[in-house]
Scaffold this motif. Structure first.
Motif, PDB file in Angstrom:
ATOM      1  N   ALA A 182       0.835  -1.208   0.000  1.00 56.34           N
ATOM      2  CA  ALA A 182       0.000   0.000   0.000  1.00 56.34           C
ATOM      3  C   ALA A 182       0.872   1.261   0.000  1.00 56.34           C
ATOM      4  O   ALA A 182       0.583   2.226  -0.723  1.00 56.34           O
ATOM      5  CB  ALA A 182      -0.926  -0.014   1.207  1.00 56.34           C
ATOM      6  N   ARG A 183       1.956   1.244   0.773  1.00 54.99           N
ATOM      7  CA  ARG A 183       2.848   2.424   0.825  1.00 54.99           C
ATOM      8  C   ARG A 183       3.481   2.669  -0.542  1.00 54.99           C
ATOM      9  O   ARG A 183       3.593   3.799  -0.998  1.00 54.99           O
ATOM     10  CB  ARG A 183       3.937   2.207   1.878  1.00 54.99           C
ATOM     11  N   ARG A 184       3.892   1.597  -1.210  1.00 55.19           N
ATOM     12  CA  ARG A 184       4.513   1.740  -2.532  1.00 55.19           C
ATOM     13  C   ARG A 184       3.497   2.282  -3.554  1.00 55.19           C
ATOM     14  O   ARG A 184       3.831   3.128  -4.382  1.00 55.19           O
ATOM     15  CB  ARG A 184       5.049   0.369  -2.987  1.00 55.19           C
ATOM     16  N   ALA A 185       2.256   1.815  -3.430  1.00 55.46           N
ATOM     17  CA  ALA A 185       1.210   2.285  -4.357  1.00 55.46           C
ATOM     18  C   ALA A 185       1.002   3.792  -4.191  1.00 55.46           C
ATOM     19  O   ALA A 185       0.949   4.540  -5.182  1.00 55.46           O
ATOM     20  CB  ALA A 185      -0.092   1.533  -4.091  1.00 55.46           C
ATOM     21  N   VAL A 186       0.928   4.246  -2.951  1.00 59.11           N
ATOM     22  CA  VAL A 186       0.711   5.674  -2.690  1.00 59.11           C
ATOM     23  C   VAL A 186       1.911   6.479  -3.216  1.00 59.11           C
ATOM     24  O   VAL A 186       1.747   7.532  -3.850  1.00 59.11           O
ATOM     25  CB  VAL A 186       0.483   5.914  -1.176  1.00 59.11           C
ATOM     26  N   GLU A 187       3.121   5.960  -2.981  1.00 55.32           N
ATOM     27  CA  GLU A 187       4.347   6.613  -3.449  1.00 55.32           C
ATOM     28  C   GLU A 187       4.336   6.817  -4.971  1.00 55.32           C
ATOM     29  O   GLU A 187       4.802   7.830  -5.478  1.00 55.32           O
ATOM     30  CB  GLU A 187       5.500   5.679  -3.093  1.00 55.32           C
ATOM     31  N   LEU A 188       3.768   5.858  -5.697  1.00 52.42           N
ATOM     32  CA  LEU A 188       3.754   5.943  -7.161  1.00 52.42           C
ATOM     33  C   LEU A 188       2.540   6.712  -7.692  1.00 52.42           C
ATOM     34  O   LEU A 188       2.337   6.812  -8.900  1.00 52.42           O
ATOM     35  CB  LEU A 188       3.765   4.534  -7.762  1.00 52.42           C
ATOM     36  N   GLY A 189       1.704   7.227  -6.788  1.00 49.79           N
ATOM     37  CA  GLY A 189       0.566   8.057  -7.216  1.00 49.79           C
ATOM     38  C   GLY A 189      -0.692   7.272  -7.531  1.00 49.79           C
ATOM     39  O   GLY A 189      -1.607   7.795  -8.174  1.00 49.79           O
ATOM     40  N   PHE A 190      -0.773   6.010  -7.103  1.00 51.24           N
ATOM     41  CA  PHE A 190      -1.971   5.216  -7.346  1.00 51.24           C
ATOM     42  C   PHE A 190      -2.889   5.283  -6.136  1.00 51.24           C
ATOM     43  O   PHE A 190      -2.452   5.597  -5.032  1.00 51.24           O
ATOM     44  CB  PHE A 190      -1.614   3.738  -7.581  1.00 51.24           C
ATOM     45  N   SER A 191      -4.158   4.927  -6.352  1.00 51.18           N
ATOM     46  CA  SER A 191      -5.014   4.719  -5.183  1.00 51.18           C
ATOM     47  C   SER A 191      -4.764   3.301  -4.676  1.00 51.18           C
ATOM     48  O   SER A 191      -4.200   2.457  -5.396  1.00 51.18           O
ATOM     49  CB  SER A 191      -6.487   4.917  -5.552  1.00 51.18           C
ATOM     50  N   THR A 192      -5.138   3.055  -3.444  1.00 50.69           N
ATOM     51  CA  THR A 192      -4.896   1.730  -2.876  1.00 50.69           C
ATOM     52  C   THR A 192      -6.070   1.289  -2.018  1.00 50.69           C
ATOM     53  O   THR A 192      -6.711   2.109  -1.363  1.00 50.69           O
ATOM     54  CB  THR A 192      -3.568   1.709  -2.089  1.00 50.69           C
ATOM     55  N   THR A 193      -6.349   0.005  -2.084  1.00 46.89           N
ATOM     56  CA  THR A 193      -7.428  -0.571  -1.286  1.00 46.89           C
ATOM     57  C   THR A 193      -6.906  -1.868  -0.675  1.00 46.89           C
ATOM     58  O   THR A 193      -5.852  -2.368  -1.068  1.00 46.89           O
ATOM     59  CB  THR A 193      -8.648  -0.902  -2.170  1.00 46.89           C
ATOM     60  N   VAL A 194      -7.658  -2.376   0.287  1.00 41.86           N
ATOM     61  CA  VAL A 194      -7.253  -3.651   0.883  1.00 41.86           C
ATOM     62  C   VAL A 194      -8.458  -4.578   0.906  1.00 41.86           C
ATOM     63  O   VAL A 194      -9.578  -4.147   1.173  1.00 41.86           O
ATOM     64  CB  VAL A 194      -6.658  -3.451   2.295  1.00 41.86           C
ATOM     65  N   GLY A 195      -8.226  -5.840   0.585  1.00 39.64           N
ATOM     66  CA  GLY A 195      -9.328  -6.802   0.582  1.00 39.64           C
ATOM     67  C   GLY A 195      -9.030  -7.970   1.491  1.00 39.64           C
ATOM     68  O   GLY A 195      -7.876  -8.374   1.630  1.00 39.64           O
TER      69      GLY A 195
END
Ligand code: SF4
Ligand code: SF4
Length: 338
Positions: A182-195
């Motif tokens: 999730a941290r890497r996703a935010v760093e790259l400018g993506f949204s992130t979710t968890v399932g």
């Protein structure tokens, strides 16, 4: 994603949501499978094979036309691994030409700069990639270490919305990995979710205390809208049943590679009617039918669609529906006799 493209997409979403609130008589989201084949073999997955052929493009287009004629708002292409379908760009283009929102669920392995540009050109609007762990293991090779380069390409070239879903449960060994992803996703400018993921048989297992803690931390990092829509996950994480109205078979459709409509990936066989024969009578019956699997269901997208109608139209059990149909038949026969 360019700012103008993002704003256009948000405006289209608002218009689709308003339409869905005003009328409950059209599908909001359909998952369409153009090929069951996958290049991976995740240990918890029951949705792939290694041998099937891609479905012919004309057949896929005719299924899309039928979804459009039912008034479907969003079509998400899923699999197996849909990037293995040789005519995926045409499929996406056809969704857009039909006025529907085009989404894609992929394991991320095939994203190279040229391929991403072709998807931009075809009109893809949403991509979701689920990443299960940091290092590949015997359960899953959807791993940050393997996919990081693809994520960097997406960050640089994609003109569509990218969401990275991390997962907890279902045999994933190291729950901390969800936070790293999730941290890497935010760093790259993506949204992130968890399932919270299900096992191969689709059943739910409660999260351990450590998993629950990580789950809450990842949720805080992620998409706020998504967290607001997914309050069912708090019950599921606690191992508690969640009371909601699943509208699968109506507002949500799962269309398999054979062109049959099912409630969802985990309940294939119900109702199992060919899409080209699917009518608004089928839609109405499934809309009104209570699903026995709803209390422990973990399928985020079907929950989100369900929110649109949770406040209206109570459902009936399958037994009550059968009785209702018999009563209607009885009245019909009496009228016929008269
Ligand atoms: S979870 Fe996705 S990537 Fe993994 S085997 Fe299933 S379809 Fe393939
Ligand atoms: S409740 Fe969940 S598992 Fe059951 S039909 Fe609906 S989406 Fe599928």
């Amino acid at each position: 994603m360019r700012k103008t493209t993002f704003l256009k997409l948000k405006m289209r979403e608002v218009s689709f949501i308003s339409r869905a609130l005003l009328s409950s008589r059209h599908p909001v989201l359909a998952h369409l499978i153009p090929m069951r084949r996958c290049n991976l073999a995740c240990g918890y997955c029951n949705e792939y094979d290694h041998t099937s052929k891609p479905i012919n493009i004309d057949i896929v287009k005719s299924r899309l036309d039928k979804l459009a004629s039912l008034g479907t708002s969003i079509v998400t292409i899923s699999g197996g691994e849909p990037m293995m379908h040789p005519e995926l760009d045409q499929i996406i283009h056809h969704i857009r030409q039909s006025g529907m929102i085009a989404g894609l669920i992929s394991n991320g392995y095939y994203f190279m700069p040229e391929r991403i540009k072709r998807l931009n050109h075809a009109g893809l609007e949403y991509l979701q990639i689920s990443i299960d762990n940091v290092e590949p293991d015997e359960v899953s090779r959807k791993s940050l270490r393997v996919l990081d380069k693809k994520l960097r390409y997406l960050s640089e070239y994609a003109d569509f919305h990218v969401n990275i879903n991390s997962v907890i449960g279902g045999g994933i060994k190291n729950p901390d990995d969800a936070l790293t992803v999730a941290r890497r996703a935010v760093e790259l400018g993506f949204s992130t979710t968890v399932g919270v993921i299900h096992d191969g048989d689709g059943t739910l297992k409660p999260l351990s205390p450590k998993e629950k803690d990580i789950f809450q931390q990842v949720k805080k990092l992620g998409n706020k809208d998504h967290a607001r829509l997914n309050w069912f996950q708090d019950s599921i994480a606690e191992g508690k049943a969640y009371n909601w109205r699943c509208r699968a078979g109506a507002r949500y459709l799962y269309v398999c590679e054979e062109g049959l409509v099912h409630w969802c990936s985990q309940q294939r066989g119900y109702p199992g009617i060919p899409l080209d024969q699917y009518t608004m009578d089928d839609f109405d019956r499934e809309y009104k039918t209570e699903k026995w699997c709803a209390p422990t269901c973990t399928l985020q997208c079907v929950h989100q669609v369900g929110i649109l109608d949770n406040w209206r139209d109570p459902q009936k059990t399958p037994a009550q529906m059968v009785q209702e149909q018999k009563n209607e038949k009885g009245v019909g026969e009496m009228i016929g006799a008269d």
